[in-house]
Design a protein around this motif. Structure first.
Motif: not given
Length: 352
Positions: A2-3, A49-50, A78-81, A118-119
């Motif tokens: 993760x950032x 995103x990260x 979200x798109x998979x966060x 979307x999470x």
């Protein structure tokens, strides 16, 4: 992996803030930002995103509080966060035994809402923190608070390290099943229980009208009327007002509890005129009866609260209610090591 860790906490007395802080501090190699979920503040945050999103909030009525539910709906799609849910529950200690709270659907309800948006849910785990509901019971002593805190910190640290190492953690399935069985109670609490509980608070004659309670309220539920705080129907009973009041002026009196209980328990049909009204109520659909009772309950409680608020301007009345208040003798509770500046630090970014 993760950032950044982006934490969102809803708190009254600091428990959920501390949980989010523990989580972020457990992953030293990843920078973190903490944001207070507050009706008075618009959270301006860029979610990458990260990022790993961490949500920490109290359990109310065996489920998630309205404020957190509403905030989840405001989040962007979200798109998979990745996200982690850390509801806090009311832990306590009695006779040397540590007793857990019960989160019910608090964790998995928010997880479900995030999943629909979307999470990706990486973890759900409730954390026992010292109960802060000092409207009902006295605050725990320092020894018991420290014991509960130590266990909670160890649990959150272990959880944070597991998730950031790539594991997925789902806990609390048994409390979830219990919460589903109690779903009707949770729903009734959200739509009416908390609204009535919000009206039990009053300021005693030691109140100086400083307005701190109004400024602290995360739901903007307190208005100052005649130099005294007045609680509206949006209160979530987060207990910030009672526990941070410098004069310990915020009280709950059994007299108001009994008065509200009596008023609310009066059958609505007795207020309708004559036999026709009774017959209409007897054949009316259930939803209509519920709506009539709902409007009656909120209206009658609001009227009694308004009446009490004005009567409390009379010093003898205020002194009587304060003298009859059990909370006058209660130890208050705020999370140790958590300051008002940490919770309400402007702007929204918090030191992690």
């Amino acid at each position: 992996m993760y950032t950044k860790i982006t934490g969102f906490f809803m708190t009254g007395t600091g428990n959920s803030y501390q949980v989010a802080k523990w989580f972020s501090e457990s992953v030293k190699q990843v920078p973190a930002e903490l944001f207070q979920v507050n009706e008075n503040k618009q959270i301006d945050v860029n979610i990458g995103a990260q990022d790993l999103l961490v949500f920490s909030y109290p359990t109310h009525g065996f489920t998630a509080p309205w404020l957190m539910i509403k905030y989840i709906f405001r989040l962007p799609q979200s798109n998979g966060i990745h996200a982690v849910l850390l509801p806090t529950r009311a832990g306590t200690r009695m006779f040397g035994l540590t007793l857990p709270g019960m989160e019910g659907t608090a964790g998995y309800l928010i997880a479900l809402l995030l999943w629909f948006k979307g999470y990706k849910i990486r973890g759900v785990a409730a954390v026992d923190m010292p109960s802060n509901w000092t409207a009902v019971h006295w605050g725990l002593n320092e020894k018991n608070v420290n014991i509960i805190f130590a266990k909670a910190a160890a649990k959150v640290t272990k959880l944070a390290q597991a998730i950031t190492a790539g594991q997925t953690v789902y806990r609390g399935l048994l409390p979830l099943c219990t919460g589903l069985l109690l779903a009707r109670i949770s729903l009734m609490y959200l739509i009416i229980g908390q609204l009535v509980l919000a009206k039990l608070f009053f300021a005693s004659n030691t109140c100086t009208g400083c307005g701190l309670c109004q400024r602290l309220c995360p739901k903007a539920s307190i208005v100052m009327v005649g130099g005294k705080p007045h609680w509206t129907y949006t209160c979530d009973s987060c207990m910030a007002c009672m526990n941070f009041c410098p004069q310990q002026s915020i009280q709950v009196s059994p007299l108001t509890v009994f008065l509200f209980a009596y008023i609310v328990s009066l059958p609505v049909t007795h207020w309708l005129t004559g036999q026709i009204g009774y017959e209409v109520m007897s054949i009316a659909p259930g939803i209509m009866i519920f709506l009539i009772q709902y409007i009656y309950t909120l209206g009658s409680v609001a009227f009694v609260c308004w009446l009490l608020h004005h009567l409390l301007r009379l010093k003898p009345v205020a002194a009587l209610l304060a003298a009859l208040s059990h909370t006058k003798y209660f130890r208050r509770y705020t999370a140790p090591g958590v300051s008002l500046q940490a919770i309400h630090r402007p702007p929204n970014r918090q030191p992690a």
